[in-house]
Design a protein around this motif. Structure first.
Motif, mmCIF file in Angstrom:
data_model
loop_
_atom_site.group_PDB
_atom_site.id
_atom_site.type_symbol
_atom_site.label_atom_id
_atom_site.label_comp_id
_atom_site.label_asym_id
_atom_site.label_seq_id
_atom_site.Cartn_x
_atom_site.Cartn_y
_atom_site.Cartn_z
ATOM 1 N N LEU A 1 -23.283 -28.571 8.840
ATOM 2 C CA LEU A 1 -23.064 -29.667 7.894
ATOM 3 C C LEU A 1 -23.257 -31.015 8.594
ATOM 4 N N ARG B 1 -24.946 -31.584 11.236
ATOM 5 C CA ARG B 1 -26.348 -31.734 11.580
ATOM 6 C C ARG B 1 -27.154 -32.189 10.357
ATOM 7 N N ARG B 2 -26.758 -31.658 9.195
ATOM 8 C CA ARG B 2 -27.435 -32.054 7.957
ATOM 9 C C ARG B 2 -27.280 -33.558 7.730
ATOM 10 N N VAL B 3 -26.072 -34.061 7.927
ATOM 11 C CA VAL B 3 -25.818 -35.490 7.781
ATOM 12 C C VAL B 3 -26.695 -36.274 8.759
ATOM 13 N N LEU C 1 -29.513 -35.403 9.997
ATOM 14 C CA LEU C 1 -30.916 -35.385 9.578
ATOM 15 C C LEU C 1 -31.151 -36.364 8.431
ATOM 16 N N ILE C 2 -30.194 -36.359 7.466
ATOM 17 C CA ILE C 2 -30.359 -37.228 6.300
ATOM 18 C C ILE C 2 -30.338 -38.706 6.714
ATOM 19 N N ARG C 3 -29.559 -38.978 7.739
ATOM 20 C CA ARG C 3 -29.474 -40.366 8.221
ATOM 21 C C ARG C 3 -30.652 -40.718 9.137
ATOM 22 N N LYS D 1 -31.742 -39.011 11.994
ATOM 23 C CA LYS D 1 -31.483 -38.739 13.418
ATOM 24 C C LYS D 1 -31.083 -39.989 14.196
ATOM 25 N N ASP E 1 -19.176 -40.870 7.136
ATOM 26 C CA ASP E 1 -20.299 -40.106 6.596
ATOM 27 C C ASP E 1 -19.991 -38.614 6.604
ATOM 28 N N ILE E 2 -19.458 -38.174 7.714
ATOM 29 C CA ILE E 2 -19.157 -36.746 7.839
ATOM 30 C C ILE E 2 -18.017 -36.370 6.898
ATOM 31 N N ALA F 1 -19.411 -35.962 3.529
ATOM 32 C CA ALA F 1 -20.151 -34.705 3.433
ATOM 33 C C ALA F 1 -19.195 -33.522 3.265
#
Lengths: 424, 93
Positions: A349, A351-353, A355-357, A359, A367-368, A371
Protein backbone atom coordinates in the motif's frame (compact mmCIF):
# COMPACT_ATOMS: atom_id res chain seq x y z
CA UNK A 1 -3.30 -61.94 21.69
CA UNK A 2 -3.19 -65.58 22.59
CA UNK A 3 -0.53 -66.10 20.01
CA UNK A 4 1.99 -63.95 21.78
CA UNK A 5 1.88 -66.03 24.91
CA UNK A 6 2.07 -69.21 22.91
CA UNK A 7 5.16 -68.04 21.10
CA UNK A 8 7.06 -67.11 24.19
CA UNK A 9 10.30 -65.13 24.13
CA UNK A 10 12.72 -64.91 21.26
CA UNK A 11 13.76 -68.34 20.22
CA UNK A 12 17.23 -69.57 21.02
CA UNK A 13 17.54 -72.05 18.19
CA UNK A 14 20.44 -70.40 16.42
CA UNK A 15 21.60 -73.83 15.36
CA UNK A 16 19.37 -73.67 12.35
CA UNK A 17 21.32 -70.80 10.90
CA UNK A 18 22.56 -72.37 7.73
CA UNK A 19 22.27 -71.12 4.23
CA UNK A 20 20.45 -74.11 2.83
CA UNK A 21 17.04 -74.41 1.37
CA UNK A 22 14.73 -76.34 3.60
CA UNK A 23 11.30 -77.24 2.43
CA UNK A 24 10.18 -77.36 6.02
CA UNK A 25 11.25 -73.76 6.62
CA UNK A 26 8.54 -71.10 6.94
CA UNK A 27 7.93 -68.67 4.06
CA UNK A 28 9.93 -65.86 5.67
CA UNK A 29 12.76 -68.21 6.53
CA UNK A 30 12.94 -69.39 2.94
CA UNK A 31 12.85 -65.82 1.69
CA UNK A 32 15.74 -64.88 3.98
CA UNK A 33 17.83 -67.90 3.04
CA UNK A 34 17.30 -67.29 -0.65
CA UNK A 35 17.50 -63.50 -0.50
CA UNK A 36 14.15 -63.58 -2.22
CA UNK A 37 12.70 -60.08 -2.29
CA UNK A 38 9.33 -61.02 -3.71
CA UNK A 39 8.76 -63.85 -1.29
CA UNK A 40 9.77 -61.67 1.66
CA UNK A 41 7.43 -58.91 0.58
CA UNK A 42 4.47 -61.20 0.16
CA UNK A 43 5.22 -62.88 3.48
CA UNK A 44 4.76 -59.62 5.37
CA UNK A 45 1.80 -58.41 3.34
CA UNK A 46 -1.62 -58.00 4.89
CA UNK A 47 -3.46 -58.22 1.62
CA UNK A 48 -2.47 -59.16 -1.91
CA UNK A 49 0.91 -57.67 -2.68
CA UNK A 50 1.32 -55.02 -5.25
CA UNK A 51 4.28 -53.53 -7.00
CA UNK A 52 6.34 -52.25 -4.14
CA UNK A 53 9.49 -53.83 -5.42
CA UNK A 54 10.64 -50.90 -7.49
CA UNK A 55 10.92 -48.68 -4.48
CA UNK A 56 14.37 -49.81 -3.43
CA UNK A 57 15.77 -47.73 -6.23
CA UNK A 58 18.74 -48.05 -8.48
CA UNK A 59 19.09 -50.79 -11.01
CA UNK A 60 19.93 -53.50 -8.58
CA UNK A 61 19.57 -57.03 -9.80
CA UNK A 62 17.47 -58.14 -6.89
CA UNK A 63 17.77 -61.85 -7.55
CA UNK A 64 21.54 -61.75 -7.79
CA UNK A 65 22.01 -59.98 -4.49
CA UNK A 66 24.54 -61.93 -2.49
CA UNK A 67 25.47 -60.78 0.95
CA UNK A 68 29.09 -61.08 2.00
CA UNK A 69 28.24 -61.31 5.64
CA UNK A 70 27.59 -64.44 7.59
CA UNK A 71 23.98 -65.42 7.53
CA UNK A 72 22.85 -65.18 11.09
CA UNK A 73 19.16 -65.81 11.13
CA UNK A 74 16.96 -67.52 13.62
CA UNK A 75 14.63 -69.54 11.46
CA UNK A 76 12.50 -70.16 14.50
CA UNK A 77 12.08 -66.41 14.95
CA UNK A 78 11.07 -66.06 11.35
CA UNK A 79 8.65 -68.95 11.60
CA UNK A 80 7.15 -67.27 14.65
CA UNK A 81 6.89 -64.05 12.68
CA UNK A 82 5.14 -65.91 9.89
CA UNK A 83 2.62 -67.30 12.33
CA UNK A 84 2.12 -63.90 13.92
CA UNK A 85 1.48 -62.27 10.57
CA UNK A 86 -1.05 -64.99 9.75
CA UNK A 87 -2.83 -64.29 12.98
CA UNK A 88 -2.60 -60.53 12.43
CA UNK A 89 -4.25 -61.01 9.04
CA UNK A 90 -7.10 -62.90 10.66
CA UNK A 91 -7.51 -60.25 13.36
CA UNK A 92 -7.34 -57.54 10.74
CA UNK A 93 -10.01 -59.21 8.62
CA UNK A 94 -12.16 -59.58 11.72
CA UNK A 95 -11.87 -55.85 12.31
CA UNK A 96 -9.94 -56.29 15.53
CA UNK A 97 -7.36 -53.64 14.81
CA UNK A 98 -5.66 -53.11 18.18
CA UNK A 99 -4.90 -56.83 18.46
CA UNK A 100 -3.97 -57.06 14.81
CA UNK A 101 -1.52 -54.26 15.44
CA UNK A 102 -0.04 -55.88 18.54
CA UNK A 103 0.43 -59.19 16.77
CA UNK A 104 1.87 -57.60 13.66
CA UNK A 105 4.13 -55.40 15.76
CA UNK A 106 5.48 -58.49 17.45
CA UNK A 107 6.22 -60.03 14.05
CA UNK A 108 7.91 -56.82 12.92
CA UNK A 109 10.18 -56.83 15.95
CA UNK A 110 11.18 -60.44 15.28
CA UNK A 111 11.92 -59.63 11.67
CA UNK A 112 13.92 -56.50 12.52
CA UNK A 113 15.96 -58.48 15.04
CA UNK A 114 16.93 -60.88 12.32
CA UNK A 115 17.50 -58.40 9.54
CA UNK A 116 21.24 -57.97 10.08
CA UNK A 117 21.94 -60.70 7.55
CA UNK A 118 19.90 -59.09 4.81
CA UNK A 119 20.88 -56.67 2.08
CA UNK A 120 19.21 -54.25 -0.25
CA UNK A 121 16.95 -56.98 -1.63
CA UNK A 122 15.16 -56.97 1.71
CA UNK A 123 14.12 -53.32 1.62
CA UNK A 124 10.92 -53.84 -0.35
CA UNK A 125 9.68 -56.17 2.37
CA UNK A 126 10.95 -53.87 5.10
CA UNK A 127 9.08 -50.91 3.63
CA UNK A 128 5.90 -52.88 3.32
CA UNK A 129 6.26 -54.25 6.82
CA UNK A 130 6.62 -50.82 8.35
CA UNK A 131 3.98 -49.16 6.22
CA UNK A 132 1.54 -51.88 7.22
CA UNK A 133 2.57 -51.39 10.81
CA UNK A 134 1.78 -47.70 10.50
CA UNK A 135 -1.62 -48.31 8.93
CA UNK A 136 -2.54 -50.90 11.53
CA UNK A 137 -1.42 -48.62 14.34
CA UNK A 138 -3.58 -45.79 13.03
CA UNK A 139 -6.58 -48.11 12.76
CA UNK A 140 -5.84 -49.57 16.17
CA UNK A 141 -5.66 -46.19 17.82
CA UNK A 142 -8.88 -45.12 16.13
CA UNK A 143 -10.62 -48.16 17.56
CA UNK A 144 -9.19 -47.50 21.00
CA UNK A 145 -10.13 -43.84 20.89
CA UNK A 146 -13.67 -44.67 19.80
CA UNK A 147 -14.09 -46.90 22.85
CA UNK A 148 -12.54 -44.21 25.08
CA UNK A 149 -9.39 -46.14 25.80
CA UNK A 150 -5.90 -44.75 25.88
CA UNK A 151 -4.24 -44.91 22.49
CA UNK A 152 -0.88 -46.64 22.37
CA UNK A 153 -0.46 -48.33 19.00
CA UNK A 154 1.20 -45.53 17.09
CA UNK A 155 3.68 -44.84 19.88
CA UNK A 156 4.67 -48.49 19.92
CA UNK A 157 4.86 -48.46 16.14
CA UNK A 158 7.28 -45.54 16.31
CA UNK A 159 9.59 -47.55 18.56
CA UNK A 160 9.51 -50.50 16.19
CA UNK A 161 10.12 -48.24 13.20
CA UNK A 162 13.10 -46.73 14.95
CA UNK A 163 14.58 -50.19 14.98
CA UNK A 164 13.88 -50.44 11.26
CA UNK A 165 15.75 -47.18 10.85
CA UNK A 166 18.82 -48.64 12.56
CA UNK A 167 18.49 -51.78 10.46
CA UNK A 168 18.96 -49.53 7.44
CA UNK A 169 21.42 -47.00 8.80
CA UNK A 170 23.82 -49.44 10.44
CA UNK A 171 24.52 -51.73 7.52
CA UNK A 172 28.27 -52.18 7.83
CA UNK A 173 28.77 -55.31 5.79
CA UNK A 174 27.22 -54.98 2.40
CA UNK A 175 28.96 -52.99 -0.26
CA UNK A 176 27.16 -49.76 -0.93
CA UNK A 177 25.35 -51.05 -3.98
CA UNK A 178 23.78 -53.83 -1.95
CA UNK A 179 23.42 -51.86 1.24
CA UNK A 180 20.31 -51.48 3.34
CA UNK A 181 21.30 -47.83 3.59
CA UNK A 182 19.14 -47.30 0.53
CA UNK A 183 16.18 -47.66 2.86
CA UNK A 184 17.13 -44.93 5.31
CA UNK A 185 15.04 -42.13 3.86
CA UNK A 186 11.94 -44.20 3.30
CA UNK A 187 11.87 -45.32 6.93
CA UNK A 188 12.78 -41.83 8.07
CA UNK A 189 9.79 -40.45 6.16
CA UNK A 190 7.53 -42.99 7.74
CA UNK A 191 8.79 -41.94 11.16
CA UNK A 192 8.19 -38.28 10.29
CA UNK A 193 4.67 -39.19 9.27
CA UNK A 194 4.18 -41.02 12.56
CA UNK A 195 5.50 -38.11 14.62
CA UNK A 196 3.25 -35.66 12.78
CA UNK A 197 0.32 -37.94 13.36
CA UNK A 198 1.20 -38.20 17.05
CA UNK A 199 1.60 -34.43 17.20
CA UNK A 200 5.13 -34.90 18.46
CA UNK A 201 7.16 -33.21 15.78
CA UNK A 202 9.81 -32.40 18.38
CA UNK A 203 10.88 -36.03 18.09
CA UNK A 204 11.81 -35.38 14.48
CA UNK A 205 14.89 -33.42 15.54
CA UNK A 206 16.29 -36.51 17.28
CA UNK A 207 15.77 -38.45 14.11
CA UNK A 208 17.48 -35.79 12.02
CA UNK A 209 20.36 -35.78 14.46
CA UNK A 210 20.76 -39.52 14.07
CA UNK A 211 21.73 -38.95 10.44
CA UNK A 212 24.93 -37.34 11.59
CA UNK A 213 27.89 -39.66 11.49
CA UNK A 214 26.09 -42.07 9.18
CA UNK A 215 27.90 -42.40 5.91
CA UNK A 216 25.13 -42.40 3.33
CA UNK A 217 24.98 -42.16 -0.44
CA UNK A 218 24.18 -38.70 -1.73
CA UNK A 219 20.51 -37.85 -1.35
CA UNK A 220 20.14 -37.29 -5.09
CA UNK A 221 20.92 -40.96 -5.74
CA UNK A 222 17.85 -42.15 -3.84
CA UNK A 223 14.48 -42.85 -5.48
CA UNK A 224 12.76 -39.59 -6.20
CA UNK A 225 9.68 -40.45 -4.18
CA UNK A 226 11.84 -40.88 -1.07
CA UNK A 227 13.62 -37.62 -1.68
CA UNK A 228 10.51 -35.57 -2.40
CA UNK A 229 8.83 -36.84 0.74
CA UNK A 230 11.93 -36.23 2.81
CA UNK A 231 12.35 -32.69 1.56
CA UNK A 232 8.64 -32.06 2.17
CA UNK A 233 8.95 -33.02 5.82
CA UNK A 234 12.20 -31.08 6.23
CA UNK A 235 10.46 -28.09 4.70
CA UNK A 236 7.44 -28.28 6.95
CA UNK A 237 9.66 -28.74 10.00
CA UNK A 238 11.65 -25.66 8.99
CA UNK A 239 8.34 -23.85 8.46
CA UNK A 240 7.23 -24.56 12.03
CA UNK A 241 10.66 -23.49 13.18
CA UNK A 242 10.12 -20.23 11.27
CA UNK A 243 13.20 -20.86 9.15
CA UNK A 244 11.37 -19.64 6.11
CA UNK A 245 14.29 -19.61 3.68
CA UNK A 246 15.11 -23.22 4.37
CA UNK A 247 11.45 -24.14 4.22
CA UNK A 248 11.18 -22.35 0.91
CA UNK A 249 14.17 -24.26 -0.49
CA UNK A 250 12.96 -27.66 0.63
CA UNK A 251 9.34 -27.20 -0.36
CA UNK A 252 10.16 -25.62 -3.71
CA UNK A 253 12.45 -28.53 -4.48
CA UNK A 254 9.75 -31.02 -3.59
CA UNK A 255 7.16 -29.14 -5.63
CA UNK A 256 9.27 -29.08 -8.78
CA UNK A 257 10.07 -32.75 -8.43
CA UNK A 258 6.51 -33.89 -7.94
CA UNK A 259 6.22 -33.81 -11.70
CA UNK A 260 7.52 -37.30 -12.47
CA UNK A 261 5.44 -38.91 -9.76
CA UNK A 262 2.31 -39.93 -11.54
CA UNK A 263 0.11 -41.08 -8.72
CA UNK A 264 -3.12 -39.89 -7.19
CA UNK A 265 -1.20 -39.19 -3.99
CA UNK A 266 0.76 -36.57 -5.86
CA UNK A 267 -2.23 -34.25 -6.22
CA UNK A 268 -3.12 -34.55 -2.57
CA UNK A 269 0.48 -34.15 -1.44
CA UNK A 270 1.03 -31.18 -3.70
CA UNK A 271 -1.94 -29.47 -2.13
CA UNK A 272 -0.48 -30.02 1.33
CA UNK A 273 2.86 -28.74 0.19
CA UNK A 274 1.41 -25.63 -1.43
CA UNK A 275 -0.57 -24.90 1.72
CA UNK A 276 2.77 -24.23 3.39
CA UNK A 277 4.70 -22.86 0.46
CA UNK A 278 2.14 -20.21 -0.56
CA UNK A 279 2.36 -18.25 2.71
CA UNK A 280 6.16 -18.44 2.69
CA UNK A 281 6.35 -17.26 -0.90
CA UNK A 282 3.95 -14.42 -0.15
CA UNK A 283 6.48 -13.15 2.37
CA UNK A 284 8.97 -13.09 -0.50
CA UNK A 285 6.58 -11.26 -2.79
CA UNK A 286 5.68 -14.30 -4.86
CA UNK A 287 2.06 -15.19 -5.33
CA UNK A 288 0.53 -18.36 -6.75
CA UNK A 289 -0.52 -18.51 -10.37
CA UNK A 290 -3.96 -19.37 -11.70
CA UNK A 291 -2.65 -22.86 -12.46
CA UNK A 292 -2.44 -23.52 -8.73
CA UNK A 293 -5.94 -22.28 -8.15
CA UNK A 294 -7.47 -24.26 -10.97
CA UNK A 295 -5.67 -27.43 -9.87
CA UNK A 296 -6.56 -26.93 -6.23
CA UNK A 297 -9.85 -25.08 -5.71
CA UNK A 298 -9.48 -25.52 -1.93
CA UNK A 299 -6.36 -23.38 -2.06
CA UNK A 300 -8.19 -20.79 -4.08
CA UNK A 301 -10.86 -20.69 -1.38
CA UNK A 302 -8.35 -20.40 1.41
CA UNK A 303 -5.81 -18.02 -0.09
CA UNK A 304 -7.22 -16.44 -3.25
CA UNK A 305 -8.83 -13.33 -1.78
CA UNK A 306 -6.10 -12.89 0.80
CA UNK A 307 -3.45 -12.94 -1.90
CA UNK A 308 -5.35 -10.33 -3.91
CA UNK A 309 -5.65 -8.13 -0.84
CA UNK A 310 -1.95 -8.45 -0.05
CA UNK A 311 -0.87 -7.75 -3.62
CA UNK A 312 -3.02 -4.64 -3.93
CA UNK A 313 -2.34 -3.40 -0.41
CA UNK A 314 -5.99 -3.55 0.59
CA UNK A 315 -5.33 -3.54 4.29
CA UNK A 316 -8.96 -3.42 5.34
CA UNK A 317 -9.95 -6.45 3.24
CA UNK A 318 -6.87 -8.25 4.50
CA UNK A 319 -7.89 -7.77 8.12
CA UNK A 320 -11.44 -8.78 7.40
CA UNK A 321 -10.36 -11.88 5.46
CA UNK A 322 -7.83 -12.88 8.06
CA UNK A 323 -10.63 -12.98 10.57
CA UNK A 324 -13.05 -14.73 8.25
CA UNK A 325 -10.54 -17.42 7.20
CA UNK A 326 -9.06 -17.76 10.65
CA UNK A 327 -10.40 -21.23 11.31
CA UNK A 328 -9.23 -22.69 8.02
CA UNK A 329 -5.84 -21.06 8.32
CA UNK A 330 -5.30 -22.34 11.83
CA UNK A 331 -6.35 -25.82 10.81
CA UNK A 332 -3.85 -25.70 7.97
CA UNK A 333 -1.20 -24.50 10.42
CA UNK A 334 -0.44 -21.32 8.50
CA UNK A 335 -2.36 -18.63 10.38
CA UNK A 336 0.69 -17.03 11.97
CA UNK A 337 2.55 -16.88 8.69
CA UNK A 338 -0.37 -15.27 6.90
CA UNK A 339 -0.71 -12.85 9.77
CA UNK A 340 2.89 -11.85 9.11
CA UNK A 341 1.87 -10.94 5.59
CA UNK A 342 0.00 -7.94 6.97
CA UNK A 343 3.19 -5.94 6.89
CA UNK A 344 3.72 -7.01 3.27
CA UNK A 345 0.22 -5.81 2.52
CA UNK A 346 0.98 -2.48 4.18
CA UNK A 347 4.29 -2.28 2.35
CA UNK A 348 2.47 -2.72 -0.96
CA UNK A 349 0.00 0.00 0.00
CA UNK A 350 2.78 2.41 0.96
CA UNK A 351 4.58 1.58 -2.27
CA UNK A 352 1.39 2.30 -4.19
CA UNK A 353 1.23 5.76 -2.62
CA UNK A 354 4.87 6.24 -3.49
CA UNK A 355 4.17 5.37 -7.13
CA UNK A 356 1.09 7.59 -7.36
CA UNK A 357 3.09 10.50 -5.99
CA UNK A 358 5.65 9.94 -8.75
CA UNK A 359 8.40 8.25 -6.71
CA UNK A 360 9.35 11.27 -4.61
CA UNK A 361 12.08 11.30 -1.97
CA UNK A 362 9.65 12.66 0.62
CA UNK A 363 6.21 11.40 1.50
CA UNK A 364 3.84 12.99 3.96
CA UNK A 365 2.70 10.46 6.49
CA UNK A 366 -0.71 12.03 6.03
CA UNK A 367 -0.71 10.56 2.51
CA UNK A 368 -0.18 7.09 3.88
CA UNK A 369 -2.82 7.63 6.53
CA UNK A 370 -5.28 8.63 3.83
CA UNK A 371 -4.42 5.56 1.82
CA UNK A 372 -4.91 3.31 4.82
CA UNK A 373 -8.29 4.90 5.41
CA UNK A 374 -9.27 4.46 1.77
CA UNK A 375 -8.17 0.84 2.11
CA UNK A 376 -10.90 0.46 4.71
CA UNK A 377 -8.75 0.33 7.79
CA UNK A 378 -9.15 2.58 10.78
CA UNK A 379 -5.90 4.05 12.00
CA UNK A 380 -4.51 7.25 13.51
CA UNK A 381 -1.24 9.00 12.85
CA UNK A 382 0.57 7.26 15.71
CA UNK A 383 -0.27 3.88 14.28
CA UNK A 384 0.88 4.91 10.83
CA UNK A 385 4.17 6.13 12.22
CA UNK A 386 4.57 2.88 14.04
CA UNK A 387 3.80 0.79 10.97
CA UNK A 388 6.19 2.77 8.80
CA UNK A 389 8.87 2.42 11.47
CA UNK A 390 8.25 -1.32 11.33
CA UNK A 391 8.78 -1.34 7.58
CA UNK A 392 12.08 0.45 8.01
CA UNK A 393 13.10 -1.87 10.83
CA UNK A 394 12.43 -4.96 8.71
CA UNK A 395 14.38 -3.58 5.79
CA UNK A 396 11.24 -3.37 3.67
CA UNK A 397 11.65 0.36 3.28
CA UNK A 398 14.83 2.42 3.00
CA UNK A 399 14.48 5.80 4.62
CA UNK A 400 13.72 7.52 7.90
CA UNK A 401 10.84 9.30 9.59
CA UNK A 402 10.93 12.94 10.50
CA UNK A 403 8.67 12.87 13.51
CA UNK A 404 8.30 16.65 13.86
CA UNK A 405 7.31 17.17 10.25
CA UNK A 406 5.37 13.89 10.01
CA UNK A 407 7.35 13.22 6.91
CA UNK A 408 8.86 10.06 5.50
CA UNK A 409 12.22 10.68 3.87
CA UNK A 410 12.99 7.97 1.33
CA UNK A 411 16.23 6.67 -0.04
CA UNK A 412 16.69 8.09 -3.56
CA UNK A 413 17.37 4.67 -4.99
CA UNK A 414 15.50 1.47 -4.37
CA UNK A 415 13.35 2.84 -1.56
CA UNK A 416 11.25 -0.32 -1.63
CA UNK A 417 13.70 -3.20 -2.08
CA UNK A 418 12.23 -6.19 -3.81
CA UNK A 419 10.80 -8.59 -1.29
CA UNK A 420 12.88 -11.59 -2.23
CA UNK A 421 16.00 -9.65 -1.30
CA UNK A 422 14.71 -8.97 2.21
CA UNK A 423 15.25 -11.75 4.74
CA UNK A 424 11.94 -12.90 6.13
CA UNK B 1 -0.18 -33.97 -17.41
CA UNK B 2 -0.95 -37.69 -17.51
CA UNK B 3 1.54 -39.67 -19.50
CA UNK B 4 1.01 -42.90 -21.36
CA UNK B 5 2.87 -44.92 -18.79
CA UNK B 6 0.04 -44.20 -16.40
CA UNK B 7 -2.14 -46.82 -17.97
CA UNK B 8 0.31 -49.52 -17.10
CA UNK B 9 0.50 -48.29 -13.59
CA UNK B 10 -3.21 -48.02 -13.18
CA UNK B 11 -3.37 -51.76 -12.63
CA UNK B 12 -1.10 -51.99 -9.58
CA UNK B 13 -2.65 -48.82 -8.26
CA UNK B 14 -6.07 -50.39 -8.52
CA UNK B 15 -4.74 -53.49 -6.82
CA UNK B 16 -3.43 -51.27 -4.07
CA UNK B 17 -6.84 -49.74 -3.68
CA UNK B 18 -8.46 -53.10 -3.21
CA UNK B 19 -5.67 -54.38 -1.04
CA UNK B 20 -6.01 -51.51 1.35
CA UNK B 21 -9.59 -50.37 1.35
CA UNK B 22 -9.15 -49.20 4.91
CA UNK B 23 -6.60 -46.62 3.83
CA UNK B 24 -8.80 -45.22 1.11
CA UNK B 25 -11.78 -44.95 3.40
CA UNK B 26 -9.66 -43.25 5.96
CA UNK B 27 -8.71 -40.52 3.55
CA UNK B 28 -12.23 -39.49 2.70
CA UNK B 29 -14.01 -40.20 5.95
CA UNK B 30 -12.36 -37.79 8.34
CA UNK B 31 -11.03 -34.31 7.85
CA UNK B 32 -7.89 -34.82 9.88
CA UNK B 33 -6.74 -37.64 7.65
CA UNK B 34 -6.64 -35.08 4.92
CA UNK B 35 -3.62 -33.47 6.53
CA UNK B 36 -1.41 -36.46 5.98
CA UNK B 37 1.32 -36.63 3.40
CA UNK B 38 0.53 -39.90 1.71
CA UNK B 39 2.94 -42.59 0.79
CA UNK B 40 3.62 -42.51 -2.92
CA UNK B 41 2.41 -45.86 -4.21
CA UNK B 42 5.69 -47.31 -5.19
CA UNK B 43 4.79 -48.98 -8.46
CA UNK B 44 5.90 -46.00 -10.45
CA UNK B 45 9.11 -45.37 -8.62
CA UNK B 46 11.16 -47.79 -10.62
CA UNK B 47 9.79 -46.66 -13.94
CA UNK B 48 10.37 -42.98 -13.43
CA UNK B 49 13.67 -41.77 -12.13
CA UNK B 50 15.47 -38.50 -11.89
CA UNK B 51 15.97 -38.28 -15.64
CA UNK B 52 12.33 -37.46 -16.12
CA UNK B 53 12.56 -34.53 -13.77
CA UNK B 54 13.94 -31.97 -16.12
CA UNK B 55 11.45 -32.78 -18.83
CA UNK B 56 8.53 -32.46 -16.48
CA UNK B 57 9.91 -29.62 -14.44
CA UNK B 58 7.90 -26.93 -16.11
CA UNK B 59 4.69 -28.84 -15.86
CA UNK B 60 3.32 -26.78 -13.05
CA UNK B 61 4.02 -23.14 -13.41
CA UNK B 62 2.95 -22.43 -9.91
CA UNK B 63 4.02 -18.86 -9.40
CA UNK B 64 3.40 -15.50 -10.94
CA UNK B 65 6.51 -13.72 -12.07
CA UNK B 66 6.15 -10.71 -9.85
CA UNK B 67 3.58 -8.38 -8.41
CA UNK B 68 6.01 -5.48 -8.44
CA UNK B 69 4.24 -3.83 -11.32
CA UNK B 70 4.25 -0.09 -11.60
CA UNK B 71 0.78 -0.25 -13.02
CA UNK B 72 -1.42 2.38 -11.48
CA UNK B 73 -4.46 1.39 -13.51
CA UNK B 74 -5.86 -1.26 -11.18
CA UNK B 75 -9.22 -0.38 -9.62
CA UNK B 76 -7.78 0.15 -6.21
CA UNK B 77 -4.85 2.20 -7.46
CA UNK B 78 -7.23 4.44 -9.39
CA UNK B 79 -9.37 4.86 -6.30
CA UNK B 80 -6.31 5.72 -4.26
CA UNK B 81 -5.08 8.19 -6.86
CA UNK B 82 -8.48 9.90 -6.93
CA UNK B 83 -8.36 10.23 -3.18
CA UNK B 84 -4.91 11.78 -3.37
CA UNK B 85 -6.17 14.41 -5.77
CA UNK B 86 -9.02 15.27 -3.44
CA UNK B 87 -6.65 15.56 -0.51
CA UNK B 88 -4.17 17.67 -2.46
CA UNK B 89 -6.78 20.10 -3.71
CA UNK B 90 -8.35 20.36 -0.27
CA UNK B 91 -4.97 21.29 1.15
CA UNK B 92 -4.48 24.03 -1.39
CA UNK B 93 -7.75 25.67 -0.36
Amino acid sequence: MSLLSRLGPKSQSQGQSQKTFKSSTSPLGRAFLNSDATAAASAVALGPTYGILGSVGGDVDLAAAESESEVDVSLADLAAADDAIDEARAQFNAGNYPDAFATYNYAAQLIHNNAASTARWFLAALFQLNLNLYSLAVKGDETLANSHQKTRCLEEAARTMNKAFSVCATDRFNNINQSRKWGVYYICNLLFRTYFKLNQINLASNLIRSFRGVDLPDLSLYPIAHVVTYRYYMGVLAFYDEQYRKAQDDLSFALINFAPLTTPARIHNRKLLLTHLIPINLLSGISPSDVVYSNHPELSDLFGDLVNAIEAGKLGSFDELLQRKQKGLIRAGVYLTIERCRIICFRNLARRVFLIRGKPTRLELQDILTAVTVAGCEADMDEIECMVANLIDKGLLKGYISHEKLMLVLSPNNAFPSLDSVPV
Amino acid sequence: MVSKTDDKKAAPAAAAATAKPEEKKKVVSTIEEDDEFEDFPSADKEVIGWDAVEAAEKELNAWKDSWEDDDNETDFAVLLAAEKKKVSSAMKM
